[in-house]
Design an enzyme around this catalytic site. Structure first.
Site, short mmCIF file in Angstrom:
data_model
loop_
_atom_site.label_atom_id
_atom_site.label_comp_id
_atom_site.label_asym_id
_atom_site.label_seq_id
_atom_site.Cartn_x
_atom_site.Cartn_y
_atom_site.Cartn_z
N LYS A 13 -27.35 10.26 -8.89
CA LYS A 13 -28.00 9.23 -8.51
C LYS A 13 -29.83 8.96 -7.47
CE LYS A 13 -24.86 7.62 -5.44
NZ LYS A 13 -24.12 9.01 -6.19
N ARG A 88 -21.49 0.92 0.11
CA ARG A 88 -20.30 1.17 -0.47
C ARG A 88 -19.50 0.92 0.01
NH1 ARG A 88 -23.31 6.72 -0.13
NH2 ARG A 88 -22.43 8.61 -0.42
N ARG A 122 -25.24 21.96 -5.55
CA ARG A 122 -26.54 21.51 -4.69
C ARG A 122 -27.19 22.58 -3.99
NH1 ARG A 122 -26.37 14.94 -3.61
NH2 ARG A 122 -24.38 15.45 -2.35
N ARG A 155 -25.87 21.47 1.82
CA ARG A 155 -25.58 20.63 2.70
C ARG A 155 -24.66 20.50 3.13
NH1 ARG A 155 -27.04 14.86 0.28
NH2 ARG A 155 -24.71 14.55 1.05
N ARG A 166 -14.81 13.28 0.36
CA ARG A 166 -15.92 12.20 -0.24
C ARG A 166 -15.16 11.61 -1.19
NH1 ARG A 166 -20.71 16.14 -1.02
NH2 ARG A 166 -21.75 14.61 -1.66
P1 ADP Z 1 -23.66 11.49 -1.88
O1 ADP Z 1 -25.12 11.15 -3.10
O2 ADP Z 1 -23.62 13.04 -2.34
O3 ADP Z 1 -22.79 10.55 -1.92
P2 ADP Z 1 -25.88 9.88 0.70
O4 ADP Z 1 -26.56 11.45 0.57
O5 ADP Z 1 -25.81 9.50 -0.12
O6 ADP Z 1 -24.14 11.19 -0.52
O7 ADP Z 1 -24.16 10.09 1.68
C1 ADP Z 1 -24.21 11.52 2.35
C2 ADP Z 1 -23.28 11.03 3.50
O8 ADP Z 1 -23.95 9.75 4.54
C3 ADP Z 1 -21.97 10.72 3.00
O9 ADP Z 1 -20.65 10.97 3.04
C4 ADP Z 1 -21.94 9.41 4.15
O10 ADP Z 1 -21.02 10.26 5.61
C5 ADP Z 1 -22.91 8.40 4.71
N1 ADP Z 1 -23.58 7.27 3.82
C6 ADP Z 1 -24.39 7.49 3.22
N2 ADP Z 1 -24.61 5.98 2.63
C7 ADP Z 1 -23.34 5.43 3.55
C8 ADP Z 1 -23.07 3.86 3.26
N3 ADP Z 1 -24.52 3.09 2.91
N4 ADP Z 1 -22.30 3.69 4.25
C9 ADP Z 1 -21.25 4.69 5.65
N5 ADP Z 1 -21.11 5.90 5.10
C10 ADP Z 1 -23.07 6.63 4.92
P1 ADP Z 2 -25.98 12.13 -5.59
O1 ADP Z 2 -27.08 11.33 -5.08
O2 ADP Z 2 -25.56 10.43 -6.80
O3 ADP Z 2 -24.75 12.85 -5.17
P2 ADP Z 2 -28.20 14.35 -6.95
O4 ADP Z 2 -29.11 13.58 -7.69
O5 ADP Z 2 -28.31 15.06 -6.41
O6 ADP Z 2 -26.29 12.91 -7.05
O7 ADP Z 2 -27.09 15.05 -7.95
C1 ADP Z 2 -26.18 16.71 -7.25
C2 ADP Z 2 -26.79 17.94 -7.71
O8 ADP Z 2 -26.42 17.79 -9.58
C3 ADP Z 2 -28.38 18.49 -7.32
O9 ADP Z 2 -28.17 19.94 -7.80
C4 ADP Z 2 -28.49 17.70 -9.06
O10 ADP Z 2 -29.54 18.64 -8.87
C5 ADP Z 2 -27.76 17.99 -10.22
N1 ADP Z 2 -28.12 16.94 -11.36
C6 ADP Z 2 -28.70 15.86 -11.32
N2 ADP Z 2 -28.71 15.63 -12.58
C7 ADP Z 2 -28.33 16.00 -13.36
C8 ADP Z 2 -27.81 15.62 -14.49
N3 ADP Z 2 -28.25 15.08 -15.72
N4 ADP Z 2 -26.98 17.05 -15.27
C9 ADP Z 2 -27.31 18.20 -13.91
N5 ADP Z 2 -27.53 18.65 -13.02
C10 ADP Z 2 -28.16 16.73 -12.40
#
Ligand code: ADP
Ligand code: ADP
Length: 209
Positions: A13, A88, A122, A155, A166
């Site tokens: 995303k 979320r 990542r 991270r 998660r």
């Molecule tokens: P990822 O895309 O890997 O799931 P994010 O960067 O979106 O991670 O979120 C990291 C953390 O931030 C989540 O695991 C949660 O602890 C917090 N967080 C992010 N967005 C929300 C939300 N909408 N509601 C509650 N917690 C959130």
């Molecule tokens: P999210 O925001 O949904 O948690 P990220 O955009 O951070 O996900 O992507 C998670 C990991 O996967 C990162 O290390 C990113 O570089 C990699 N990634 C993202 N899109 C792709 C894809 N289409 N194919 C392979 N790896 C990807």
């Protein structure tokens, strides 16, 4: 265009939101990035949420909703935004309806196996939030940010135990939003498994831009 990017952690995303924002100028609003920025600067909010993020739990709804409401009131978000990681939970989605209207919810679909591969590889540039992957999207020099040359980090919530938590949190609290938005007829599914260029091309097709 007012967009929500929905999907499990690691689905891509943030990567797609950042590309779409670069190509359209629509602001990319990631609640995770906002929390991490506050943690880095040790603000009151950052101190409050650090342990929650490290465990992979969700920040309380009320706090998160206030944060997004304030962010969406800013000038740059008036005509459009990409919400990445919000809502979320159902209460967050209900609250969002009271202060904004959404055009499309893009649902990124990826298998558990691929999610774990993506999260465990990542790497992030802490200051900018730029994201890499050791195999799928490596930086030019291993372990270093392409633009600044600074060190990349893993991270804390991308460690195995936090990843498992998660994913559980996602299935329990966030996945019900798929049905929620399907009923409102604004859900658009996307297969997140192909390479980034292909996912991005499909995304643009889906949004007709
Ligand atoms: P990822 O895309 O890997 O799931 P994010 O960067 O979106 O991670 O979120 C990291 C953390 O931030 C989540 O695991 C949660 O602890 C917090 N967080 C992010 N967005 C929300 C939300 N909408 N509601 C509650 N917690 C959130
Ligand atoms: P999210 O925001 O949904 O948690 P990220 O955009 O951070 O996900 O992507 C998670 C990991 O996967 C990162 O290390 C990113 O570089 C990699 N990634 C993202 N899109 C792709 C894809 N289409 N194919 C392979 N790896 C990807």
């Amino acid at each position: 265009m007012k967009l929500i990017f929905l999907g499990p952690p690691g689905a891509g995303k943030g990567t797609m939101a950042s590309r779409l924002s670069d190509s359209t100028g629509i602001p990319h609003i990631s609640t995770g990035d906002i929390f991490r920025d506050n943690i880095g600067r040790q603000t009151d909010l950052g101190v409050k949420v650090k342990a929650i993020l490290d465990r992979g739990d969700l920040v309380p709804d009320e706090l998160t909703i206030d944060l997004v409401r304030n962010r969406l009131e800013q000038e740059d978000a008036r005509n459009g935004f990409i919400l990445d990681g919000f809502p979320r939970t159902i209460p967050q989605a209900d609250a969002l309806e009271t202060f904004s209207s959404i055009d499309h919810v893009v649902n990124f679909d990826l298998s558990r196996e691929e999610i774990i591969k993506r999260l465990s590889g990542r790497r992030v540039h802490k200051a900018s939030g730029r994201t890499y992957h050791v195999v799928f999207n490596p930086p030019r020099n291993a372990g270093k940010d392409d633009e600044t040359g600074e060190e990349l980090i893993t991270r804390p919530d991308d460690q195995v135990d936090a990843i498992k938590n998660r994913l559980e949190v996602y299935w329990k609290q966030t996945a019900p939003l798929i049905e929620y938005y399907k009923k409102k007829e604004i859900l658009r599914d996307i297969d997140a498994s192909p390479a980034p260029d292909e996912v991005f091309a499909k995304l643009k097709g889906l949004l007709r831009i």
